[in-house]
Design an enzyme around this catalytic site. Structure first.
Site, PDB file in Angstrom:
ATOM      1  N   ARG A 125       0.838  -1.204   0.000  1.00 25.57           N
ATOM      2  CA  ARG A 125       0.000   0.000   0.000  1.00 25.57           C
ATOM      3  C   ARG A 125       0.874   1.257   0.000  1.00 25.57           C
ATOM      4  O   ARG A 125       0.417   2.334  -0.364  1.00 25.57           O
ATOM      5  CB  ARG A 125      -0.990   0.017   1.170  1.00 25.57           C
ATOM      6  CG  ARG A 125      -1.812   1.321   1.245  1.00 25.57           C
ATOM      7  CD  ARG A 125      -3.100   1.197   2.040  1.00 25.57           C
ATOM      8  NE  ARG A 125      -2.882   0.601   3.346  1.00 25.57           N
ATOM      9  CZ  ARG A 125      -2.350   1.227   4.404  1.00 25.57           C
ATOM     10  NH1 ARG A 125      -1.983   2.494   4.300  1.00 25.57           N
ATOM     11  NH2 ARG A 125      -2.173   0.604   5.538  1.00 25.57           N
TER      12      ARG A 125
ATOM     13  N   TYR B 198     -13.658  18.049 -15.826  1.00 23.13           N
ATOM     14  CA  TYR B 198     -14.280  16.716 -15.813  1.00 23.13           C
ATOM     15  C   TYR B 198     -15.413  16.665 -14.780  1.00 23.13           C
ATOM     16  O   TYR B 198     -15.238  17.091 -13.633  1.00 23.13           O
ATOM     17  CB  TYR B 198     -13.180  15.708 -15.475  1.00 23.13           C
ATOM     18  CG  TYR B 198     -13.604  14.268 -15.484  1.00 23.13           C
ATOM     19  CD1 TYR B 198     -14.011  13.651 -16.656  1.00 23.13           C
ATOM     20  CD2 TYR B 198     -13.579  13.516 -14.315  1.00 23.13           C
ATOM     21  CE1 TYR B 198     -14.380  12.316 -16.668  1.00 23.13           C
ATOM     22  CE2 TYR B 198     -13.941  12.181 -14.321  1.00 23.13           C
ATOM     23  CZ  TYR B 198     -14.347  11.583 -15.491  1.00 23.13           C
ATOM     24  OH  TYR B 198     -14.707  10.273 -15.498  1.00 23.13           O
TER      25      TYR B 198
ATOM     26  N   ASP C  94      -5.451  18.893 -14.690  1.00 27.21           N
ATOM     27  CA  ASP C  94      -5.740  17.602 -15.307  1.00 27.21           C
ATOM     28  C   ASP C  94      -5.166  17.665 -16.723  1.00 27.21           C
ATOM     29  O   ASP C  94      -5.646  18.422 -17.571  1.00 27.21           O
ATOM     30  CB  ASP C  94      -7.257  17.385 -15.314  1.00 27.21           C
ATOM     31  CG  ASP C  94      -7.659  16.019 -15.867  1.00 27.21           C
ATOM     32  OD1 ASP C  94      -6.916  15.477 -16.711  1.00 27.21           O
ATOM     33  OD2 ASP C  94      -8.733  15.520 -15.476  1.00 27.21           O
TER      34      ASP C  94
ATOM     35  N   LYS D 213      -6.733   6.562 -19.849  1.00 26.38           N
ATOM     36  CA  LYS D 213      -6.886   7.066 -21.208  1.00 26.38           C
ATOM     37  C   LYS D 213      -5.613   6.773 -22.012  1.00 26.38           C
ATOM     38  O   LYS D 213      -5.228   5.632 -22.137  1.00 26.38           O
ATOM     39  CB  LYS D 213      -7.246   8.558 -21.161  1.00 26.38           C
ATOM     40  CG  LYS D 213      -8.377   8.875 -20.157  1.00 26.38           C
ATOM     41  CD  LYS D 213      -9.709   8.245 -20.521  1.00 26.38           C
ATOM     42  CE  LYS D 213     -10.705   8.186 -19.375  1.00 26.38           C
ATOM     43  NZ  LYS D 213     -11.008   9.434 -18.704  1.00 26.38           N
TER      44      LYS D 213
HETATM   45  C1  LIG Z   1     -11.580   9.787 -17.458  1.00 25.29           C
HETATM   46  C2  LIG Z   1     -11.140  11.096 -16.971  1.00 25.29           C
HETATM   47  C3  LIG Z   1     -10.904  11.329 -15.613  1.00 25.29           C
HETATM   48  C4  LIG Z   1     -11.174  10.297 -14.559  1.00 25.29           C
HETATM   49  O1  LIG Z   1     -10.344   9.207 -14.667  1.00 25.29           O
HETATM   50  P1  LIG Z   1     -10.772   7.730 -14.156  1.00 25.29           P
HETATM   51  O2  LIG Z   1      -9.572   6.936 -14.443  1.00 25.29           O
HETATM   52  O3  LIG Z   1     -11.984   7.353 -14.946  1.00 25.29           O
HETATM   53  O4  LIG Z   1     -11.106   7.841 -12.703  1.00 25.29           O
HETATM   54  C5  LIG Z   1     -10.418  12.565 -15.246  1.00 25.29           C
HETATM   55  N1  LIG Z   1     -10.208  13.534 -16.157  1.00 25.29           N
HETATM   56  C6  LIG Z   1     -10.432  13.357 -17.458  1.00 25.29           C
HETATM   57  C7  LIG Z   1     -10.162  14.472 -18.409  1.00 25.29           C
HETATM   58  C8  LIG Z   1     -10.900  12.144 -17.913  1.00 25.29           C
HETATM   59  O5  LIG Z   1     -11.154  11.973 -19.217  1.00 25.29           O
END
Ligand SMILES: *Cc1c(COP(=O)(O)O)cnc(C)c1O
Length: 399
Positions: A71, A124, A196, A221
């Protein structure tokens, strides 16, 4: 990695590897792993010690040099973290079980009761929900701003503003924020910035170099890139990462497993290669759509018609392949178009090998509601994708 098996002959004098391609492909040999060319999966929860003294020393520096418990610090996950930190130009990275686990941990590491957050109003959805709603119960207030205007951030700042949360470009309408300007403003008021960076990836945008404090990604992604795992990462300087690791990482426990890290690492090896293909195919499909009569506007920062194209060229060195169109056609017709597409699958998420489509009704700047179709351009031949879009649209007109 502590001990490196250097190749003989002046390798120590070699310049640091520069390009993302080289950073991802090149690893010094680590004798602890018998010279394995890819990192083994450390499928163990705990690490055992030969003496109590060693054990106590390891516990003192659990998230530094030593491995105590998975962890905290698993070697396979740590290896991926080092790669991601290097790619973003950050001192430290920590991987999480999802993008949202990374985002919520990063936000919680900055704010506390009575603090105020400024957040881009196109960030998001679940991130906005977390800040705007969930954190209210802990006495944290969030104001959503038009992130594309540096003045809007300034106008909404308060004496207790601790965090400016950015996402650039945003992932439905593809608006940008001026990272250098917002970063400098945050510094001037003693606030922290989080961005992000999922859309551009560290291959095409490195916000830490532009004055942003912490970068988060949904690894789900492009970084993993094959629609076969869920993960997230926070990257930044030790001064912020140390307490994040000690508190939000260790206490909320939203870790990435060693198996997932190995799968992500396999995807990461081709990230720059895939991004080149995504970039060129995405631009080709976007350019094609920008000429269609049923398209009111294409939202792709790489097209000269994008209102922030200049800014895009200034702060990114390339483009992702997720973009949207605005259309005046009825929502039902757009959904039927999506249904008739052959190569574009209907589904959430993006960043894998396969092209995707979703249909949305969203407010635009004026407050009016408009219809959007969001496309993710995968690794297929872009000409096949263009033919698919045209044929499916033409089939709707025949009826
Ligand atoms: C998918 C996504 C997230 C969240 O990520 P997860 O892995 O689904 O928790 C955050 N920001 C953006 C721009 C995303 O496309």
């Amino acid at each position: 990695m502590t001990s490196h098996n250097r190749k003989s002959g002046g390798v120590n004098d070699a310049p640091e590897p520069e390009s993302a391609y080289t950073k991802i492909a090149y690893d010094p040999l680590d004798t602890r792993h018998y010279g394995a060319v890819s990192m083994p999966v450390y499928q163990n929860s705990l690490f055992a010690f030969e003496s109590y003294a060693q054990f106590e020393q390891a516990i003192q520096d659990e998230n530094g040099q030593f491995h105590v418990y998975s962890r905290g610090n698993n070697p396979t996950v740590e290896y991926l973290e080092r790669k991601l930190a290097e790619l973003e130009g950050g001192e430290r990275a920590k991987c999480f079980g999802s993008g949202m686990a990374a985002i919520s941990a990063a936000v919680l590491s900055v704010v506390g009761q009575g603090d105020h957050i400024l957040c881009s109003n196109q960030a998001y959805g679940p991130a906005r929900e977390f800040m705007g709603n969930y954190l209210k119960r802990f006495g944290v207030e969030t104001t959503f701003v038009d992130g594309s205007s540096p003045e809007a951030w300034k106008a909404e700042a308060r004496p207790n503003t601790k965090l400016l949360y950015l996402e650039s470009p945003t992932s439905l309408q593809f608006e940008l924020q001026d990272l250098a300007a917002v970063g400098a403003f945050a510094k001037s008021i003693g606030a922290v910035t989080i961005i992000d960076n999922t859309w551009a990836t560290p291959v095409y945008q490195q916000p830490l170099r532009l004055g942003i404090d912490l970068v988060v990604h949904s690894i789900t992604k492009y970084i993993s890139g094959h629609s076969d795992c869920v993960g997230g990462v926070v990257i930044g300087p030790n001064r912020l990462m140390e307490s994040l690791i000690r508190s939000e990482y260790m206490l909320l426990g939203g870790i990435m497993t060693a198996q997932t890290a190995a799968t992500v690492m396999r995807g990461l090896r081709t990230l720059p290669l895939r991004m080149e293909r995504h970039q060129s195919s995405g631009l080709k499909v976007a350019r094609h759509l920008s000429g269609r009569p049923y398209v009111r506007q294409v939202n792709h920062p790489g097209l000269p018609e994008h209102p922030q194209h200049e800014l895009a060229l200034r702060q990114m060195s390339g483009f992702g392949s997720l973009f949207s169109i605005q259309s005046d056609e009825p929502l039902d017709k757009l959904k039927e178009w999506a249904t008739r597409l052959r190569y574009f699958k209907i589904g959430v998420s993006w960043g894998g090998f396969e092209s995707l489509v979703t249909v949305h009704r969203l407010p635009v700047r004026s407050g009016e509601m408009r219809n959007f179709v969001r496309f993710f351009v995968g690794l297929e031949n872009p000409d096949d994708l263009i033919r698919d879009l045209d044929d499916a649209w033409a089939s709707l007109q025949d009826e």
